[in-house]
Write an enzyme that holds these catalytic residues in place. Structure first.
Site, PDB file in Angstrom:
ATOM      1  CB  ILE A 152      -0.988   0.027   1.189  1.00  0.00           C
ATOM      2  CG1 ILE A 152      -0.256   0.075   2.536  1.00  0.00           C
ATOM      3  CG2 ILE A 152      -1.921  -1.159   1.144  1.00  0.00           C
ATOM      4  CD1 ILE A 152      -1.214   0.222   3.719  1.00  0.00           C
ATOM      5  CG  ASP A 153      -0.202   4.379  -2.579  1.00  0.00           C
ATOM      6  OD1 ASP A 153       0.280   3.423  -3.218  1.00  0.00           O
ATOM      7  OD2 ASP A 153      -1.124   5.099  -2.991  1.00  0.00           O
ATOM      8  CE  LYS A 154       6.034   8.851   1.747  1.00  0.00           C
ATOM      9  NZ  LYS A 154       7.098   9.878   1.530  1.00  0.00           N
TER      10      LYS A 154
END
Length: 253
Positions: free
Chosen positions: A56-58
């Site tokens: 998942i995105d930062k």
């Protein structure tokens, strides 16, 4: 000042761990920022060797699943490849969609421009599918549920942007970093504008739920990640003002 935890543990056994991560921490190595804080490194101090099975995105908060053995890693990776894992995200967007549900199928190309953004590319992009549902409108905002069927970088953010909607505090795809402040959403607010702190000033996207089959037992599992404090503060205030609560909606399903 109280230290913000990088993660909380939702579940762990000999084969897997399920964590709820904070916004702003990578889940694995990043070629553009090799020295950035990483969730896997921090969690390995507690759990030992971990194997990433999805990303998942930062800047996204919420659920992340790791395997703890090579066998579990293989089994879970195959589930993701078969699209047998269900992922549900909640996000707060600017505006009110005219649609109640939206199916988006647009091929995406990671690192598609000079800003390293994911772009729609019908020639070389990879198939990418997301189903969206409006949970409810809250004044200038709307809560939206996203169910990505594929796992491309920034997929939810791009698919929303291509349909005219940006997630709150998304600098890459929305261009609007304006934080959510109580003074701007509550009538007759009587606080001090000079002393006011934003309720939320980071990407309003949360990986809320994941459902999959346990790699060893074969049991069907589903886990939900509580909202972090900043996003939950916004939820509570908007629920008071507009009687729309994404968590109550999710619990009723």
């Amino acid at each position: 000042m109280k230290k913000i935890l990088d993660y909380t543990t939702l579940y762990s056994d000999d084969d897997i761990i399920v964590l709820n991560k904070r916004s702003g921490i990578l889940i694995a190595a990043d070629r553009y920022n090799p020295d950035a804080p990483r969730l896997d490194i921090e969690a390995e101090k507690e759990f030992g060797a971990l194997y990433a099975v999805h990303r998942i995105d930062k800047d996204t908060s919420g659920i992340i699943l790791y395997a703890r053995t090579p066998a579990a890693h293989k089994h879970l990776s195959q589930q993701f490849e078969r699209r047998a894992v269900e992922k549900i995200y909640h996000c707060l967007v600017h505006g009110r969609p005219a649609w109640e549900a939206l199916h988006v199928s647009l091929p995406l190309l990671p690192d598609g421009d000079a800003r390293h953004r994911t772009t729609v590319n019908r020639r070389t992009g990879k198939p990418s599918v997301t189903d969206f549902r409006v949970i409810g409108a809250c004044g200038p905002f709307s809560w939206i549920e996203a169910r990505p069927k594929t796992g491309r970088t920034h997929q939810i953010r791009v698919h929303l942007a291509e349909n005219g909607f940006s997630i709150v505090c998304d600098p890459l795809y929305g261009g609007n970093l304006k934080p959510v402040r109580l003074s701007e959403i509550k009538r007759n607010w009587r606080g001090d504008e000079l002393e006011e702190r934003p309720l939320l000033s980071r990407l309003a996207l949360h990986a809320y739920r994941i459902s999959f089959t346990h790699p060893a037992s074969g049991e069907a599992l589903s886990f939900s990640a509580p909202y972090p404090k900043d996003m939950d503060s916004v939820r509570k205030q908007l629920a008071k003002l507009h009687r729309v609560d994404p968590l109550k909606e999710a619990a009723s399903q």
